[in-house]
Design a protein around this motif. Structure first.
Motif, PDB file in Angstrom:
ATOM      1  N   SER A   1      -2.948 -10.516  -3.870  1.00  0.00           N
ATOM      2  CA  SER A   1      -2.184  -9.802  -4.891  1.00  0.00           C
ATOM      3  C   SER A   1      -0.932 -10.556  -5.336  1.00  0.00           C
ATOM      4  O   SER A   1      -0.166 -10.051  -6.145  1.00  0.00           O
ATOM      5  CB  SER A   1      -1.771  -8.419  -4.362  1.00  0.00           C
ATOM      6  OG  SER A   1      -2.901  -7.619  -4.133  1.00  0.00           O
TER       7      SER A   1
ATOM      8  N   GLY B   1      -9.120  -6.191  -4.639  1.00  0.00           N
ATOM      9  CA  GLY B   1      -7.937  -5.439  -4.278  1.00  0.00           C
ATOM     10  C   GLY B   1      -7.820  -4.190  -5.133  1.00  0.00           C
ATOM     11  O   GLY B   1      -8.509  -4.018  -6.138  1.00  0.00           O
ATOM     12  N   GLY B   2      -6.926  -3.296  -4.715  1.00  0.00           N
ATOM     13  CA  GLY B   2      -6.599  -2.135  -5.524  1.00  0.00           C
ATOM     14  C   GLY B   2      -7.605  -1.003  -5.493  1.00  0.00           C
ATOM     15  O   GLY B   2      -7.533  -0.098  -6.326  1.00  0.00           O
TER      16      GLY B   2
ATOM     17  N   ASP C   1      -1.159   2.148   1.875  1.00  0.00           N
ATOM     18  CA  ASP C   1       0.115   2.350   1.192  1.00  0.00           C
ATOM     19  C   ASP C   1       0.907   3.376   2.008  1.00  0.00           C
ATOM     20  O   ASP C   1       0.443   3.807   3.076  1.00  0.00           O
ATOM     21  CB  ASP C   1      -0.100   2.805  -0.259  1.00  0.00           C
ATOM     22  CG  ASP C   1      -0.897   4.104  -0.387  1.00  0.00           C
ATOM     23  OD1 ASP C   1      -0.899   4.917   0.570  1.00  0.00           O
ATOM     24  OD2 ASP C   1      -1.506   4.318  -1.449  1.00  0.00           O
TER      25      ASP C   1
ATOM     26  N   GLY D   1      -2.062  -5.204  -0.111  1.00  0.00           N
ATOM     27  CA  GLY D   1      -1.924  -6.166  -1.199  1.00  0.00           C
ATOM     28  C   GLY D   1      -1.088  -5.607  -2.325  1.00  0.00           C
ATOM     29  O   GLY D   1       0.116  -5.833  -2.410  1.00  0.00           O
ATOM     30  N   SER D   2      -1.721  -4.820  -3.175  1.00  0.00           N
ATOM     31  CA  SER D   2      -1.000  -4.284  -4.334  1.00  0.00           C
ATOM     32  C   SER D   2       0.171  -3.408  -3.916  1.00  0.00           C
ATOM     33  O   SER D   2       1.202  -3.376  -4.591  1.00  0.00           O
ATOM     34  CB  SER D   2      -1.957  -3.500  -5.234  1.00  0.00           C
ATOM     35  OG  SER D   2      -2.641  -2.498  -4.515  1.00  0.00           O
TER      36      SER D   2
ATOM     37  N   PHE E   1       3.001  -5.995  -3.293  1.00  0.00           N
ATOM     38  CA  PHE E   1       3.430  -6.851  -4.402  1.00  0.00           C
ATOM     39  C   PHE E   1       3.746  -6.085  -5.682  1.00  0.00           C
ATOM     40  O   PHE E   1       4.405  -6.617  -6.573  1.00  0.00           O
ATOM     41  CB  PHE E   1       2.354  -7.904  -4.681  1.00  0.00           C
ATOM     42  CG  PHE E   1       2.292  -8.985  -3.634  1.00  0.00           C
ATOM     43  CD1 PHE E   1       3.120 -10.091  -3.710  1.00  0.00           C
ATOM     44  CD2 PHE E   1       1.420  -8.887  -2.560  1.00  0.00           C
ATOM     45  CE1 PHE E   1       3.083 -11.091  -2.751  1.00  0.00           C
ATOM     46  CE2 PHE E   1       1.357  -9.879  -1.595  1.00  0.00           C
ATOM     47  CZ  PHE E   1       2.200 -10.978  -1.682  1.00  0.00           C
ATOM     48  N   ARG E   2       3.311  -4.835  -5.788  1.00  0.00           N
ATOM     49  CA  ARG E   2       3.500  -4.065  -7.022  1.00  0.00           C
ATOM     50  C   ARG E   2       4.989  -3.927  -7.379  1.00  0.00           C
ATOM     51  O   ARG E   2       5.798  -3.500  -6.559  1.00  0.00           O
ATOM     52  CB  ARG E   2       2.876  -2.679  -6.883  1.00  0.00           C
ATOM     53  CG  ARG E   2       2.941  -1.848  -8.164  1.00  0.00           C
ATOM     54  CD  ARG E   2       2.380  -0.462  -7.955  1.00  0.00           C
ATOM     55  NE  ARG E   2       0.947  -0.486  -7.637  1.00  0.00           N
ATOM     56  CZ  ARG E   2       0.423  -0.073  -6.493  1.00  0.00           C
ATOM     57  NH1 ARG E   2       1.209   0.412  -5.539  1.00  0.00           N
ATOM     58  NH2 ARG E   2      -0.876  -0.130  -6.292  1.00  0.00           N
TER      59      ARG E   2
ATOM     60  N   TYR F   1       9.551  -6.383  -2.837  1.00  0.00           N
ATOM     61  CA  TYR F   1       8.592  -6.580  -1.751  1.00  0.00           C
ATOM     62  C   TYR F   1       9.133  -5.984  -0.449  1.00  0.00           C
ATOM     63  O   TYR F   1       8.405  -5.347   0.307  1.00  0.00           O
ATOM     64  CB  TYR F   1       8.310  -8.066  -1.520  1.00  0.00           C
ATOM     65  CG  TYR F   1       7.696  -8.811  -2.674  1.00  0.00           C
ATOM     66  CD1 TYR F   1       7.047  -8.159  -3.721  1.00  0.00           C
ATOM     67  CD2 TYR F   1       7.751 -10.212  -2.717  1.00  0.00           C
ATOM     68  CE1 TYR F   1       6.476  -8.875  -4.771  1.00  0.00           C
ATOM     69  CE2 TYR F   1       7.180 -10.930  -3.747  1.00  0.00           C
ATOM     70  CZ  TYR F   1       6.551 -10.263  -4.776  1.00  0.00           C
ATOM     71  OH  TYR F   1       5.983 -10.973  -5.806  1.00  0.00           O
TER      72      TYR F   1
ATOM     73  N   ASN G   1       8.894  -2.237  -0.444  1.00  0.00           N
ATOM     74  CA  ASN G   1       7.506  -1.809  -0.270  1.00  0.00           C
ATOM     75  C   ASN G   1       7.036  -1.986   1.173  1.00  0.00           C
ATOM     76  O   ASN G   1       6.360  -1.109   1.732  1.00  0.00           O
ATOM     77  CB  ASN G   1       6.600  -2.601  -1.220  1.00  0.00           C
ATOM     78  CG  ASN G   1       6.834  -2.276  -2.681  1.00  0.00           C
ATOM     79  OD1 ASN G   1       7.417  -1.234  -3.010  1.00  0.00           O
ATOM     80  ND2 ASN G   1       6.402  -3.151  -3.573  1.00  0.00           N
TER      81      ASN G   1
END
Length: 231
Positions: free
Chosen positions: A15, A148-149, A181, A199-200, A203-204, A214, A217
């Protein structure tokens, strides 16, 4: 690396910004990542194509923590040595990626690297019952591997809990990958997972220039997981 069951966050660089991997890796480590997770896909075993051994070799100088290389490729055995030489600290293979998972795990350990085995959402725990003593980590996929996602598959929570009972007091990490998450992290931590790939969710909203995102998160996932980790 000393074994412990504290929560570890392993951002998946799938990601990250593909044009800036070096700085992305340094940014997530500076912001609290415990491991760096590298998803290797072959466009055959899974419907995506990512990093060859040369890419992993290029990542290695930037990783100061622990490089966790997840091989979603088949056949896997011919490539183990190349990824070991590229600098992986741990190599994970899927049960279905070759005819003999016992031999595959032996081959990983023969390189001097830590060995992981991965279970797809439809793969039963019984598939690894007789190879646990060759493993340092079991990866429970909470999405179908390849992209991903994706949305978290809740049936895997029970699998994690049953795996934790199967492992007992053996020094084997339980890793979970897919849809992790702050909402799902408590569920997998309560069930017994200690290495959370995200991943997301890491990095989202952030970038190398805004790496503090980051960090927020990573902290959100860690705090959610730690609050529900079994004593």
């Amino acid at each position: 690396m000393t074994f412990d069951r504290r929560i570890k966050i392993a951002p998946s660089i799938l990601s990250a910004d593909f044009a800036d991997f070096g700085r992305e890796i340094r940014a997530i480590e500076d912001q609290g990542a415990d491991w760096v997770h590298v998803d290797v896909m072959d466009g055959h075993f899974v419907p995506n194509l990512t990093f060859g051994p040369q890419a992993v070799r290029a990542f290695r100088p930037h990783v100061t923590t622990f490089m966790d290389v997840h091989l979603m490729i088949a056949p896997v055995d011919p490539y183990i040595e190349a990824y070991a030489e590229a600098g992986a600290d741990l190599i994970t293979a899927h049960v279905e990626s070759g005819p003999h998972i016992h031999r595959t795990l032996q081959a990983i350990r023969a390189t001097g690297k830590k060995a992981g085995v991965s279970l797809n959402p439809g793969t039963p725990l019984e598939a690894i019952e007789y190879v646990l003593d060759l493993t340092d980590l079991v990866l429970v996929m909470s999405v179908n591997p390849g992209f991903g996602g994706q949305k978290f598959i809740h049936s895997q929570i029970d699998k994690i809990a049953r795996l934790r009972g199967m492992i007992g007091d053996r020094p084997i990490h339980i890793q979970v990958d897919g849809g992790v998450d702050p909402k799902t992290a408590p569920l997998v931590a309560r069930a017994g997972a200690d290495v959370l790939v995200a991943g997301s969710a890491v990095f989202r909203g952030g970038s190398v220039a805004e790496a503090e995102v980051y960090g927020r998160n990573i902290r959100a996932i860690r705090e959610a997981a730690e609050a529900h980790r079994p004593e």
